[in-house]
Design a protein around this motif. Structure first.
Motif, mmCIF file in Angstrom:
data_model
loop_
_atom_site.group_PDB
_atom_site.id
_atom_site.type_symbol
_atom_site.label_atom_id
_atom_site.label_comp_id
_atom_site.label_asym_id
_atom_site.label_seq_id
_atom_site.Cartn_x
_atom_site.Cartn_y
_atom_site.Cartn_z
ATOM 1 N N ARG A 8 -2.533 12.025 22.106
ATOM 2 C CA ARG A 8 -3.553 11.157 22.686
ATOM 3 C C ARG A 8 -3.500 11.222 24.210
ATOM 4 O O ARG A 8 -4.502 11.013 24.878
ATOM 5 C CB ARG A 8 -3.349 9.701 22.236
ATOM 6 C CG ARG A 8 -3.777 9.457 20.804
ATOM 7 C CD ARG A 8 -3.480 8.029 20.392
ATOM 8 N NE ARG A 8 -3.895 7.824 19.005
ATOM 9 C CZ ARG A 8 -4.784 6.928 18.638
ATOM 10 N NH1 ARG A 8 -5.378 6.183 19.531
ATOM 11 N NH2 ARG A 8 -5.096 6.777 17.380
ATOM 12 N N SER A 26 -5.787 0.943 20.889
ATOM 13 C CA SER A 26 -7.212 0.894 20.619
ATOM 14 C C SER A 26 -8.054 1.502 21.721
ATOM 15 O O SER A 26 -9.189 1.897 21.484
ATOM 16 C CB SER A 26 -7.640 -0.558 20.378
ATOM 17 O OG SER A 26 -7.357 -1.340 21.520
ATOM 18 N N GLU A 29 -8.179 7.668 23.446
ATOM 19 C CA GLU A 29 -8.938 8.658 22.698
ATOM 20 C C GLU A 29 -8.398 10.052 22.991
ATOM 21 O O GLU A 29 -7.922 10.335 24.087
ATOM 22 C CB GLU A 29 -10.423 8.609 23.074
ATOM 23 C CG GLU A 29 -11.178 7.410 22.537
ATOM 24 C CD GLU A 29 -12.673 7.531 22.771
ATOM 25 O OE1 GLU A 29 -13.078 8.392 23.586
ATOM 26 O OE2 GLU A 29 -13.427 6.771 22.149
ATOM 27 N N ARG A 138 -16.981 12.502 17.507
ATOM 28 C CA ARG A 138 -16.490 11.113 17.496
ATOM 29 C C ARG A 138 -15.230 10.975 16.641
ATOM 30 O O ARG A 138 -14.279 10.273 17.032
ATOM 31 C CB ARG A 138 -17.587 10.177 16.973
ATOM 32 C CG ARG A 138 -17.204 8.701 17.031
ATOM 33 C CD ARG A 138 -17.064 8.245 18.475
ATOM 34 N NE ARG A 138 -16.446 6.924 18.588
ATOM 35 C CZ ARG A 138 -15.149 6.726 18.724
ATOM 36 N NH1 ARG A 138 -14.328 7.752 18.751
ATOM 37 N NH2 ARG A 138 -14.662 5.503 18.842
ATOM 38 N N GLN A 141 -12.274 12.519 18.547
ATOM 39 C CA GLN A 141 -11.837 11.658 19.637
ATOM 40 C C GLN A 141 -10.995 10.501 19.120
ATOM 41 O O GLN A 141 -10.063 10.048 19.787
ATOM 42 C CB GLN A 141 -13.051 11.121 20.400
ATOM 43 C CG GLN A 141 -13.761 12.153 21.251
ATOM 44 C CD GLN A 141 -15.039 11.618 21.875
ATOM 45 O OE1 GLN A 141 -15.614 10.639 21.388
ATOM 46 N NE2 GLN A 141 -15.494 12.250 22.935
ATOM 47 N N GLN A 142 -11.316 10.036 17.926
ATOM 48 C CA GLN A 142 -10.618 8.873 17.385
ATOM 49 C C GLN A 142 -9.332 9.242 16.665
ATOM 50 O O GLN A 142 -8.339 8.518 16.754
ATOM 51 C CB GLN A 142 -11.545 8.113 16.434
ATOM 52 C CG GLN A 142 -10.982 6.793 15.940
ATOM 53 C CD GLN A 142 -11.978 6.010 15.123
ATOM 54 O OE1 GLN A 142 -13.099 6.459 14.880
ATOM 55 N NE2 GLN A 142 -11.582 4.820 14.687
ATOM 56 N N PHE A 143 -9.333 10.399 15.961
ATOM 57 C CA PHE A 143 -8.199 10.716 15.096
ATOM 58 C C PHE A 143 -7.486 12.025 15.444
ATOM 59 O O PHE A 143 -6.478 12.346 14.837
ATOM 60 C CB PHE A 143 -8.653 10.767 13.630
ATOM 61 C CG PHE A 143 -9.124 9.445 13.110
ATOM 62 C CD1 PHE A 143 -8.217 8.464 12.750
ATOM 63 C CD2 PHE A 143 -10.479 9.168 12.993
ATOM 64 C CE1 PHE A 143 -8.643 7.236 12.286
ATOM 65 C CE2 PHE A 143 -10.916 7.947 12.521
ATOM 66 C CZ PHE A 143 -9.991 6.968 12.175
ATOM 67 N N GLU A 189 -12.586 5.844 5.649
ATOM 68 C CA GLU A 189 -11.927 5.285 6.827
ATOM 69 C C GLU A 189 -12.362 3.842 7.056
ATOM 70 O O GLU A 189 -11.554 2.976 7.407
ATOM 71 C CB GLU A 189 -12.257 6.153 8.050
ATOM 72 C CG GLU A 189 -11.470 5.782 9.306
ATOM 73 C CD GLU A 189 -12.147 4.711 10.135
ATOM 74 O OE1 GLU A 189 -11.437 3.907 10.762
ATOM 75 O OE2 GLU A 189 -13.396 4.653 10.148
ATOM 76 N N TYR A 197 -12.470 -3.810 11.718
ATOM 77 C CA TYR A 197 -13.878 -3.776 12.109
ATOM 78 C C TYR A 197 -14.429 -5.194 12.221
ATOM 79 O O TYR A 197 -14.119 -6.059 11.401
ATOM 80 C CB TYR A 197 -14.707 -2.980 11.104
ATOM 81 C CG TYR A 197 -14.516 -1.481 11.221
ATOM 82 C CD1 TYR A 197 -15.318 -0.727 12.066
ATOM 83 C CD2 TYR A 197 -13.538 -0.828 10.485
ATOM 84 C CE1 TYR A 197 -15.146 0.636 12.179
ATOM 85 C CE2 TYR A 197 -13.355 0.541 10.593
ATOM 86 C CZ TYR A 197 -14.161 1.261 11.444
ATOM 87 O OH TYR A 197 -13.984 2.615 11.561
ATOM 88 N N GLN A 245 -5.439 3.505 9.806
ATOM 89 C CA GLN A 245 -4.975 3.050 11.114
ATOM 90 C C GLN A 245 -4.001 1.902 10.939
ATOM 91 O O GLN A 245 -4.125 1.113 9.994
ATOM 92 C CB GLN A 245 -6.167 2.589 11.968
ATOM 93 C CG GLN A 245 -7.119 3.692 12.343
ATOM 94 C CD GLN A 245 -8.177 3.207 13.326
ATOM 95 O OE1 GLN A 245 -7.905 2.353 14.169
ATOM 96 N NE2 GLN A 245 -9.372 3.740 13.219
#
Length: 321
Positions: A8, A26, A29, A138, A141-143, A189, A197, A245
């Motif tokens: 990361r 959080s 990215e 996306r 970038q997140q995972f 996910e 969320y 996560q």
């Protein structure tokens, strides 16, 4: 620092909740580079396919003249032969299109993977690459590239297996199975990370709507919806394995004060979903591959399954699938 944190490229921050500490990642990215490479590879393969196709030299059919002849050897096959502005089916077959007979009886199992890098035409390529950019970047970038890369390749492979089991009279190409795998992974996910969320219902309904529309398009003729379904199911299961996560954060000693209590990284249901999905994946891939290489036709075991890929109407017929 863990390898994930190194990838990361940022530092985690320790936070405190009810005398329990956790690390908040959080706001970090990864940089997306693998998905752009996949896009470049797909475009490069298409250029190579058009170069090898060389319509002005090799076209001898009665379907009409090559399209865009000013492109020289890169000109497209006649529209009656390929309305997607691309090469001939023989060229795609030569380069590794999915063809059941060659996979089963000529032991060319590599076609189960090579076909996901080929596209039938410019329209096919552009549609898939735009989807890959919007969805894949996306997720990467997140995972991170490792998990998303595995998702893409394994989903494409799963889509090819199901396609070969049910469509045995035509060739199949395209990255759609891999793309549907990314969509499936997004859904799982959302489920496995449900508590992180804020607008859960809206996100779920939006994603299901997008998936339903895309699968509905697959019932049109000349669209390999079995690759879509196989890729989606593979990605959906892989999402539970690759994309959970931490629900309470991952505590690492260098961020915590001495004698602080540490909460669990994942919730029990995440472990259950991950293990169950992994078992289903292994069983599904094993059964699918064994059935495929035995030369079985999936339609013989499911009399209605052909409707999943094409529904005949008064406007079109599905032909011999």
């Amino acid at each position: 620092m863990s390898s994930a944190d190194l990838e990361r490229g940022g530092g985690a921050k320790a936070r405190r909740t009810n005398n329990n500490y956790y690390v908040d990642n959080s706001d970090q990215e990864w940089t997306s580079w693998l998905i752009p490479m996949f896009v470049a590879a797909n475009v490069a393969v298409f250029v190579v396919a058009m170069y090898i196709n060389d319509c002005p030299k090799n076209h001898r059919g009665s379907e009409g003249a090559c399209m865009a002849r000013f492109l020289g050897r890169f000109s497209f096959q006649p529209l009656k032969e390929n309305p997607l502005f691309g090469p001939s089916s023989s060229t795609l077959d030569k380069l590794g299109a999915l063809e059941w007979y060659k996979v089963v009886y000529q032991h060319q199992g590599w076609r189960l993977l090579s076909c996901i890098w080929l596209h039938a035409g410019v329209i096919h390529l552009v549609a898939n690459m735009l989807s890959l950019v919007f969805i894949g970047i996306r997720l990467e970038q997140q995972f991170g590239f490792m998990r998303v890369g595995m998702l893409y390749l394994l989903s494409g492979f799963g889509g090819s297996i199901l396609s070969a089991l049910f469509i045995q009279n035509n060739i199949s190409v395209g990255a759609s199975g891999a793309l549907f795998g990314l969509l499936g992974a997004m859904l799982s996910e959302l489920i496995t990370n449900w508590t992180v969320y804020s607008k859960k219902a809206a996100a779920l309904f939006t994603l299901i709507f997008i998936i339903a529309i895309n699968l509905a398009v697959g019932i049109l003729p000349h669209v390999d919806n079995f690759a879509h379904i196989g890729g989606f199911l593979t990605g959906f299961l892989l999402g539970f394995v690759f994309l959970p996560q931490p629900q309470f954060g991952w505590a690492e000693s260098q961020y915590l004060p001495a004698n602080s209590s540490v909460r669990s990284k994942y919730k029990p249901y995440q472990y259950v979903l991950g293990v169950l999905s992994l078992v289903l994946l292994i069983v599904g891939f094993t059964v699918g591959l064994v059935t495929l290489f035995k030369g079985e036709n999936g339609n013989n075991h499911c009399s209605w399954c052909h409707y999943l890929s094409c529904v005949p109407t008064s406007q079109w017929s599905c032909g011999n699938r």
